[in-house]
Design a protein around this motif. Sequence first.
Motif: not given
Length: 284
Positions: A230-235, A239-246, A268-273
């Motif tokens: 397993h891997l868990e991480a923040h990413l 850019e401020n992308i959409t969920l579909l792009e993520f 993976i937890q997505p983040e932007y700024k």
Amino acid sequence: MISILLNILITVSQVIGGLISGSLSLISDALHNFSDVVSLIISYVARRLSKRKASNNRTFGYKRAEIMAAFVNAATLILVAIYLVKEAIERFVEPVPIKSGIVIWMAVLGIAANGFSVLLLKESSKGNMNMKSAYIHLLTDMLASVAVLIGGLVMKYFEVYWIDSVLTFAIAIYLIFVGWDLLKNATKILMLFTPDEIDIKELVREVHKIEGVKKLHHIHVWHLNEDELHLEAHLDCDENITLLEFDTLLHKIEAVLDDKFGINHINIQPEYKKEDIKDFIVQD
């Protein structure tokens, strides 16, 4: 189950034979056989538990049962070995005459029964720590029986009775050697340590090559069991992308982590700024 029944038969036979003959190495072999019986039962139960489905209050099911069994089995190997060292030293200081004929026949019985059990479990032991722990118990016991047989022959034809204690000591040292390696590996998994084959810095470099990734951080990599890494991480995203792009970005990351590192469960937890610590490893 066949191996369990065979080892019960060996244990009872060797205890009786050891008491009648006065052979410590035979009794030590019987004690190791008894630990085999216990380890096989633990392995069997763990194997059955590991196949149970997950539930609301056991979301991982019993997938760690086999790792726990391997830990217990390895620990018993070492404890038995320490006891044998003590007994061997005491018997070496005060050797006693031994009825070597009984020792020889009991050793032959042990070699035959354990050898058959080793063949039964050999295939299952590949890639499974639980089955490997049971296999090692049986393999070392077969080797111990070989040592006891050699000792019995030496005592019969040369009347060198101190060889009994020396062989017991050698068996114990070997048990400590194989038990420690297994105990160490099981402990690493239970403690959620990063697997030895995973280089976190190399992993980060590979993920950072993917377009759209700014920084991978807050990383945890661990084995749930021997099949699931397993891997868990923040990413941090560029850019401020959409969920579909993520989702598209996530598929690329999953492919890299699986192909190059064998990681097959990724969260993976997505983040932007987001204002937080950006270190690769963070004490939560």
